[in-house]
Design a protein around this motif. Structure first.
Motif, PDB file in Angstrom:
ATOM      1  N   ASP A   1       6.898   9.122  -3.032  1.00  0.00           N
ATOM      2  CA  ASP A   1       6.100   9.118  -4.256  1.00  0.00           C
ATOM      3  C   ASP A   1       5.295   7.809  -4.347  1.00  0.00           C
ATOM      4  N   THR A   2       4.196   7.741  -3.602  1.00  0.00           N
ATOM      5  CA  THR A   2       3.399   6.490  -3.618  1.00  0.00           C
ATOM      6  C   THR A   2       2.800   6.226  -4.996  1.00  0.00           C
ATOM      7  N   LYS A   3       2.452   7.322  -5.685  1.00  0.00           N
ATOM      8  CA  LYS A   3       1.872   7.167  -7.020  1.00  0.00           C
ATOM      9  C   LYS A   3       2.900   6.493  -7.950  1.00  0.00           C
TER      10      LYS A   3
ATOM     11  N   PHE B   1       5.423   4.693  -7.019  1.00  0.00           N
ATOM     12  CA  PHE B   1       5.654   3.333  -6.536  1.00  0.00           C
ATOM     13  C   PHE B   1       4.601   2.382  -7.115  1.00  0.00           C
ATOM     14  N   HIS B   2       3.337   2.815  -7.077  1.00  0.00           N
ATOM     15  CA  HIS B   2       2.267   1.961  -7.612  1.00  0.00           C
ATOM     16  C   HIS B   2       2.377   1.822  -9.134  1.00  0.00           C
TER      17      HIS B   2
ATOM     18  N   LYS C   1       0.818  -1.223   0.000  1.00  0.00           N
ATOM     19  CA  LYS C   1       0.000   0.000   0.000  1.00  0.00           C
ATOM     20  C   LYS C   1       0.844   1.262   0.000  1.00  0.00           C
ATOM     21  N   LYS C   2       1.849   1.291   0.887  1.00  0.00           N
ATOM     22  CA  LYS C   2       2.574   2.547   1.089  1.00  0.00           C
ATOM     23  C   LYS C   2       4.039   2.498   0.667  1.00  0.00           C
ATOM     24  N   GLY C   3       4.488   1.325   0.260  1.00  0.00           N
ATOM     25  CA  GLY C   3       5.879   1.219  -0.193  1.00  0.00           C
ATOM     26  C   GLY C   3       6.873   1.098   0.952  1.00  0.00           C
ATOM     27  N   ARG C   4       6.383   1.114   2.174  1.00  0.00           N
ATOM     28  CA  ARG C   4       7.249   0.917   3.340  1.00  0.00           C
ATOM     29  C   ARG C   4       6.566  -0.028   4.311  1.00  0.00           C
TER      30      ARG C   4
ATOM     31  N   SER D   1       4.961   6.422   4.574  1.00  0.00           N
ATOM     32  CA  SER D   1       4.910   5.886   3.211  1.00  0.00           C
ATOM     33  C   SER D   1       6.089   6.462   2.430  1.00  0.00           C
TER      34      SER D   1
END
Ligand code: SF4
Ligand code: SF4
Length: 210
Positions: free
Chosen positions: A184-186, A188-189, A129-132, A181
């Motif tokens: 840049d979560t966007k 990452f996704h 979800k958050k990359g972390r 997170s």
């Protein structure tokens, strides 16, 4: 290599070996294994596994598809890299082990009761979800993965350690309210989506069990 030699090598590449070459990360190295046994002898955990790396590679070459893909052994590789640094043929053994585990999961053949399989799934769900990784949530999901009663017991046993970690700032209170997170979560996704597309294209090209 002469045409005759190519034809002879081809005769020894059974369907499962070809499938591994096409679908498993670094799988095209398996045919280079000369069965010297150095990897299995160097693996700190190999003696406790059903099939240490050398044996898995021999089974792939013998076409033992089901035995290989349902094996628990590759799920227990700790990525210590002992095997890689000692293999005289320089096979990327660790990557092949993880590649086999990943491929078995894609096919739905991975041993679901294997604790490391469960851990991998919880780790991924936590991270995606958050990359972390939220360590608090990951810890709790692992405590409860074998049922409510065991989860409560383990949580109570670990409460002192958790509080100690908070006190010494080894765990952030932020983790209780969602956690950090990546910046840049966007992005990452988008990266994960691209990887899925590449994977899907590969499956379409070679098929799941080609
Ligand atoms: S050390 Fe390398 S060549 Fe020897 S058995 Fe293991 S993978 Fe094969
Ligand atoms: S990387 Fe995996 S297979 Fe290789 S020696 Fe370590 S535990 Fe064994």
């Amino acid at each position: 290599m002469s045409d005759m030699n190519v034809a002879m090598v081809e005769r020894y590449r059974n369907n499962f070996l070809k499938e591994v070459e096409h679908n498993v990360e670094e799988g095209d190295w398996v045919k280079m294994c000369m069965q010297c046994g150095v990897c299995s002898g160097s693996c700190p955990l190999g003696p406790y596994w059903d099939h240490p790396p050398q044996e898995l590679f021999m089974m792939i070459r013998a076409g033992k598809r089901e035995e290989v893909l349902t094996s628990t052994s590759m799920w227990m590789c700790t990525s210590c890299y002992n095997c890689i640094v000692r293999c005289p043929r320089e096979l990327p053994i660790t990557h092949i082990m993880h590649g086999l585990a990943h491929y078995a999961k894609r096919l739905g053949l991975a041993p679901k009761e294997q604790p490391t399989f469960k851990f991998s799934q919880h780790f991924w769900n936590n991270l995606v979800k958050k990359g972390r990784v939220n360590e608090l949530k990951l810890g709790l999901s692992l405590y409860f993965m074998n049922g409510l009663v065991e989860g409560i017991k383990t949580s109570l046993n670990m409460a002192g350690i958790g509080l100690g970690m908070l006190k010494t700032k080894r765990m952030s209170p932020m983790e209780m309210i969602g956690g950090h997170s990546v910046k840049d979560t966007k992005g990452f996704h988008a990266m994960l989506k691209k990887a899925e597309e590449i994977e899907a294209a590969r499956v379409e090209k070679y098929g799941k069990g080609s």
